[in-house]
Write a protein that holds these residues in place. Structure first.
Motif, mmCIF file in Angstrom:
data_model
loop_
_atom_site.group_PDB
_atom_site.id
_atom_site.type_symbol
_atom_site.label_atom_id
_atom_site.label_comp_id
_atom_site.label_asym_id
_atom_site.label_seq_id
_atom_site.Cartn_x
_atom_site.Cartn_y
_atom_site.Cartn_z
ATOM 1 N N VAL A 686 -3.472 2.030 63.536
ATOM 2 C CA VAL A 686 -3.272 1.452 62.741
ATOM 3 C C VAL A 686 -3.429 2.586 61.438
ATOM 4 O O VAL A 686 -3.140 2.488 60.400
ATOM 5 N N GLU A 687 -3.959 4.054 61.663
ATOM 6 C CA GLU A 687 -3.703 4.892 61.174
ATOM 7 C C GLU A 687 -2.421 5.867 60.845
ATOM 8 O O GLU A 687 -2.432 6.128 59.692
ATOM 9 N N ALA A 688 -1.733 5.413 61.595
ATOM 10 C CA ALA A 688 0.081 5.613 61.250
ATOM 11 C C ALA A 688 0.650 4.387 59.808
ATOM 12 O O ALA A 688 1.092 5.046 59.291
ATOM 13 N N TRP A 689 0.588 3.361 60.202
ATOM 14 C CA TRP A 689 0.624 2.327 58.940
ATOM 15 C C TRP A 689 -0.154 2.948 57.953
ATOM 16 O O TRP A 689 0.825 2.482 57.074
ATOM 17 N N ARG A 692 1.755 5.693 55.991
ATOM 18 C CA ARG A 692 3.135 5.187 55.398
ATOM 19 C C ARG A 692 3.260 4.338 54.453
ATOM 20 O O ARG A 692 4.048 4.485 53.338
ATOM 21 N N VAL A 693 1.644 3.897 54.484
ATOM 22 C CA VAL A 693 1.561 3.151 53.068
ATOM 23 C C VAL A 693 0.998 4.057 52.135
ATOM 24 O O VAL A 693 2.106 4.206 50.706
ATOM 25 N N ASN A 694 0.585 5.212 52.612
ATOM 26 C CA ASN A 694 0.889 5.880 51.487
ATOM 27 C C ASN A 694 1.441 6.745 51.036
ATOM 28 O O ASN A 694 2.017 7.478 49.905
ATOM 29 N N PHE A 695 2.300 7.250 52.066
ATOM 30 C CA PHE A 695 3.624 7.388 51.556
ATOM 31 C C PHE A 695 4.461 7.570 50.787
ATOM 32 O O PHE A 695 5.393 7.742 49.376
ATOM 33 N N VAL A 738 -6.395 -7.768 58.844
ATOM 34 C CA VAL A 738 -6.594 -7.674 57.355
ATOM 35 C C VAL A 738 -6.547 -6.582 57.259
ATOM 36 O O VAL A 738 -5.461 -6.506 55.836
ATOM 37 N N ILE A 739 -5.570 -5.808 57.550
ATOM 38 C CA ILE A 739 -4.369 -4.600 57.263
ATOM 39 C C ILE A 739 -3.269 -4.615 56.782
ATOM 40 O O ILE A 739 -2.678 -4.715 56.106
ATOM 41 N N HIS A 740 -2.960 -6.204 57.390
ATOM 42 C CA HIS A 740 -1.342 -6.306 56.835
ATOM 43 C C HIS A 740 -1.561 -7.232 55.312
ATOM 44 O O HIS A 740 -0.670 -6.610 54.604
ATOM 45 N N ALA A 741 -2.374 -8.026 55.150
ATOM 46 C CA ALA A 741 -3.138 -8.372 54.545
ATOM 47 C C ALA A 741 -3.077 -7.464 52.919
ATOM 48 O O ALA A 741 -2.767 -7.835 51.942
#
Length: 851
Positions: A686-689, A692-695, A738-741
């Protein structure tokens, strides 16, 4: 007819100035005659209308004596054309043209006559002393003059105050007049060693110096300044026993003396006089014949007592300005001498001036008076020095607690009644309640007990002697019951020092309590209160204490503990010697903060038991229900309760049903952030995902990517917790939906392509990409895995080339680079030699053999 006083030099200038302005500032030293002559000039020279000239004085004694002096000079009966009014005493009539008043009297006159239609001029005498009510009266008078009474004459007189700021305050058109006084030289002497603040030492030093001065010269009377009536009494007794002063007339002078004794002190005498006085003789009064002054250097100064939340008198060192005023008393009629009972070095350490009362007193009584007069916002007045905002807020909160002010700040009917009492609102509220409960005498005594020093003697107890509280008290509903019995004991024995000491009672304190008690009884009688008590009901007295100290209600934090929660977010510890035992609800009349080492301990004393239903009955405005949703650590769940509260003190609790989903989610998210609840499925993936979004947020804003910072992360956690109330439910909750949403469905493929989890190299090999919070994404690869690879694919919409951490066989980096072609060309030959030596079993091709 000429008075021959220095102030007469200003009479012509006063007449001329009064033709052009209604605002005058007069600076003249003490003894110049301004207090007695200026009011007469205003009348005799027709400088004001047909109304009264009101002369405001800071002290009752000076008020009466000045009125008496002016009446004598004008050859009229006191109370006719010249009169005075102080608290509890009005010697005036409708024919009075010059009226001397204490400063608080005119504020009460404003209640019945807001425009002061009967007043033509107000003279503010001794304004340099900066009494609270003088500041208030001047602000109100200036406001009145600026609005509906432009004809009202304002005369501000001072001996030492800088007149320029005062003229600036009064505004354009104000005129300042200055007169000089007749002052003979005064020889100021200091003692060699400090005597400290002990009464015995101060009295002994004063008597010793007085004995020396009387022996040295047979000229002039002696004026000794002492801080209060108690010290004056001790000094008079000691002087009566001294050899040198036996032929002198020794007289006390303070505000509590009968009028004939005050007159004797200031009047002429055929014998040499020694006058022992409070600071009432410092200004206003001129006592003829004084050539010798002995100054103790102390005074009782009114100041807010945070322990009892009332204004009270504190023993304090006087300022250098006050010391100069006192010394000047010795040089009015001839050269004189002033002996100061402190060292010259100590003198330099004293304050230059006293702090104005507006900056050191509780403002509750003043705020109530202003509200009763139709001025609910004190800051709307044109102040000479604006009162501290915090003090005003505290005053308004207290008045709200007492029921004098409504929630919107307007005065209540009860507040209007309280404003009629010339005492602190606490005691006005207690006396009104005592009238209703039929216990006026008892409450008047409690009011007196809370005013000054404790009735209990703290010195002189012998080993094994019972504590006074044990002798006069037993487990009861209020500590005051023991104190009342101790006071009755002292009265029965006529305040005999020996008998009182044996019983652990402070005789002098009991005598002072008796005087204050009688003053409260006179006040109650003046308002028509019946003094006959009803059938004994201890609860009635307890209720009266409650309403007077409504902001000091305490709730024990548990049975068997001394720790208490106090209204308005405070905490404290009950003193152990209280006779009130095991009461869950109490009220403290003293809250004392004591520093113990680095800690501050709040001690609660003078306790009285109260009942919860009394709060509802007597203080309904402070009662309310509060919905409380909280995470209960013991049961590990979110619960909802309804608290029945007095301000912020919880009196009773009942279940409040199921909590709202969003509120429960918010509280559970708090626990997650504190680390007390662990989301088991929120793992490294989850932290890695999120990384990636923040990048991509830096490069893909146009596509709809945005950073997930602390606020957004909190929203995700709350969304995960939504629908849960227990820790167990949250801990097991899936997080990926929730994360993917967070991202729209169409952006998930973009994320996979532009910020991949794994980076493909040379078409066949893939390596896990790391996205640090700061810096460039990178992957790790053993050097053998990179043979033949000369470039790294771009990511982030072609903006970023990842770094590669090239690893030796021991998995430690030997090089970090984005330029693989340059690495093979420039760095590999040297690294190859070192690695080949350390790891001979691995293949290490030459640079030219790498395709």
């Amino acid at each position: 007819m000429s008075s021959g006083l220095p102030i007469e030099s200003l009479r012509a200038a006063l007449r001329q100035a009064a033709q052009h302005t209604r605002r005058l500032v007069i600076q003249a030293p003490t003894g110049s005659g301004k207090s007695t002559q200026i009011p007469q000039y205003l009348i005799d020279d027709a400088l004001v209308g047909d109304g009264q000239v009101v002369v405001l004085q800071p002290r009752r004694l000076a008020t009466r004596l000045l009125a008496t002096r002016v009446a004598h000079e004008r050859n009229v009966k006191l109370g006719d054309a010249v009169g005075y009014q102080v608290r509890f005493e009005d010697v005036s009539s409708p024919r009075t043209r010059i009226k001397f008043e204490t400063e608080g009297i005119i504020l009460r006159q404003w209640l019945s006559d807001p425009q002061l239609k009967h007043v033509s001029a107000i003279v503010f005498d001794e304004f340099h002393e900066r009494h609270l009510y003088a500041d208030i009266a001047l602000a109100r008078a200036l406001h009145l003059q600026q609005t509906v009474r432009p004809d009202l004459m304002l005369v501000v007189m001072s001996a030492t105050l800088d007149i320029d700021p005062l003229c600036d305050y009064l505004g354009p058109g104000s005129v300042a007049l200055t007169a000089s006084g007749r002052q003979y030289p005064v020889d100021i002497q200091y003692i060699d060693e400090s005597v400290g603040d002990r009464t015995d030492a101060i009295v002994e030093a004063a008597v010793r110096v007085c004995d020396r001065l009387i022996r040295q010269t047979d000229r002039g009377d002696v004026l000794i300044f002492m801080p209060g009536a108690f010290e004056i009494q001790r000094t008079v007794r000691a002087l009566q026993s001294a050899d040198a002063s036996r032929d002198c007339l020794i007289l006390p002078l303070h505000g509590e003396l009968p009028p004939h004794e005050q007159d004797a002190a200031v009047g002429p005498s055929s014998k040499r006089k020694i006058i022992v006085s409070t600071n009432v003789a410092e200004t206003s009064l001129t006592i003829d014949g004084i050539e010798l002054v002995i100054d103790s250097g102390w005074a009782r100064v009114p100041r807010f007592d945070p322990h009892r939340s009332i204004n009270t008198l504190f023993l304090e060192r006087i300022s250098r300005a006050s010391a100069d005023q006192r010394a000047g008393r010795a040089g009015r009629t001839a050269p004189g001498t002033c002996v100061r009972l402190w060292t010259e070095r100590e003198h330099q350490e004293r304050a230059l001036h006293e702090v104005p009362e507006i900056n050191r007193l509780d403002l509750a009584e003043a705020t109530l008076g202003l509200s009763a007069a139709g001025l609910p916002d004190p800051l709307a007045l044109p102040w000479f020095e604006c009162p501290p905002a915090r003090a005003l807020t505290q005053a308004q909160r207290l008045l709200g607690d007492l029921g004098a002010l409504a929630e919107d700040g307007s005065i209540t009917d009860l507040g209007r009644l309280m404003a009629q009492f010339p005492v602190h609102p606490r005691y006005a509220r207690m006396l009104i309640a005592a009238r209703d409960f039929g216990c006026v005498r008892q409450v008047a005594l409690v009011c007196a007990l809370t005013q000054g020093r404790s009735i209990w003697a703290t010195r002189g107890r012998t080993p094994g002697q019972r504590a006074p509280r044990e002798r006069f008290g037993e487990a009861a509903d209020s500590d005051f019951f023991a104190q009342m019995r101790a006071w009755s004991y002292a009265v029965r024995h006529r305040f005999d020092v020996r008998r009182c000491r044996e019983a652990g009672v402070h005789a002098a304190a009991a005598r002072q309590i008796d005087q204050v008690y009688r003053a409260f009884l006179r006040l109650a009688e003046s308002h028509g209160f019946a003094l006959e008590a009803r059938a004994g009901d201890d609860a009635a007295l307890c209720r009266c204490v409650l309403v007077g100290f409504a902001d000091h209600v305490c709730r024990r934090r548990g049975t068997g503990t001394l720790q208490c929660d106090v209204a308005h977010g405070r905490r404290g510890m009950l003193v152990r010697d209280s006779i009130v035992q095991d009461a869950p609800l109490l009220v403290a009349t003293e809250i004392d903060e004591i520093q113990t080492g680095r800690e501050h301990e709040v001690r609660l004393s003078n306790m009285t038991r109260v009942e919860a239903d009394w709060l509802t009955e007597l203080l309904p405005h402070a009662m309310h229900e509060q919905l409380d949703i909280r995470y209960d650590v013991a049961t590990k769940q979110v619960i909802q309760e309804i608290h029945y509260q007095y301000h912020d003190l919880i009196l009773a609790t009942r279940p409040g049903g199921a909590p709202a989903a969003d509120a429960a989610a918010h509280l559970l998210a708090d626990e997650v952030e504190r680390g007390r609840i662990v989301l088991r499925h929120w793992d490294a993936q989850v932290e890695a995902w999120l990384a990636r979004v923040n990048f991509l947020a830096d490069f893909g804003a146009d596509y709809g990517f945005s950073a997930i910072g602390p606020t957004e992360r909190r929203l995700l956690i709350e969304q995960i917790c939504l629908g849960c109330t227990r820790m167990k439910e949250v801990a097991q909750k899936p997080v990926w939906p929730v994360i993917h949403a967070w991202l729209p469905t169409g952006l998930l493929p973009v994320l996979k392509k532009e910020a991949p989890e794994r980076l493909a190299i040379a078409g066949t090999r893939t390596f896990r990409l790391h996205y640090p919070e700061q810096g460039t994404p990178y992957f790790e690869a053993r050097i053998q895995e990179l043979f033949g690879v000369k470039s790294i694919p771009m990511i982030g919409f072609g903006h970023v080339q990842p770094l590669v951490h090239i690893l030796a066989p021991n998995q430690r980096p030997v090089q970090i680079t984005q330029d693989l072609a340059g690495f093979w060309l420039h760095h590999y030959p040297g690294i190859r030699q070192e690695l080949k030596r350390r790891y001979p079993k691995h293949a290490w091709p030459e640079r030219g053999e790498i395709a």
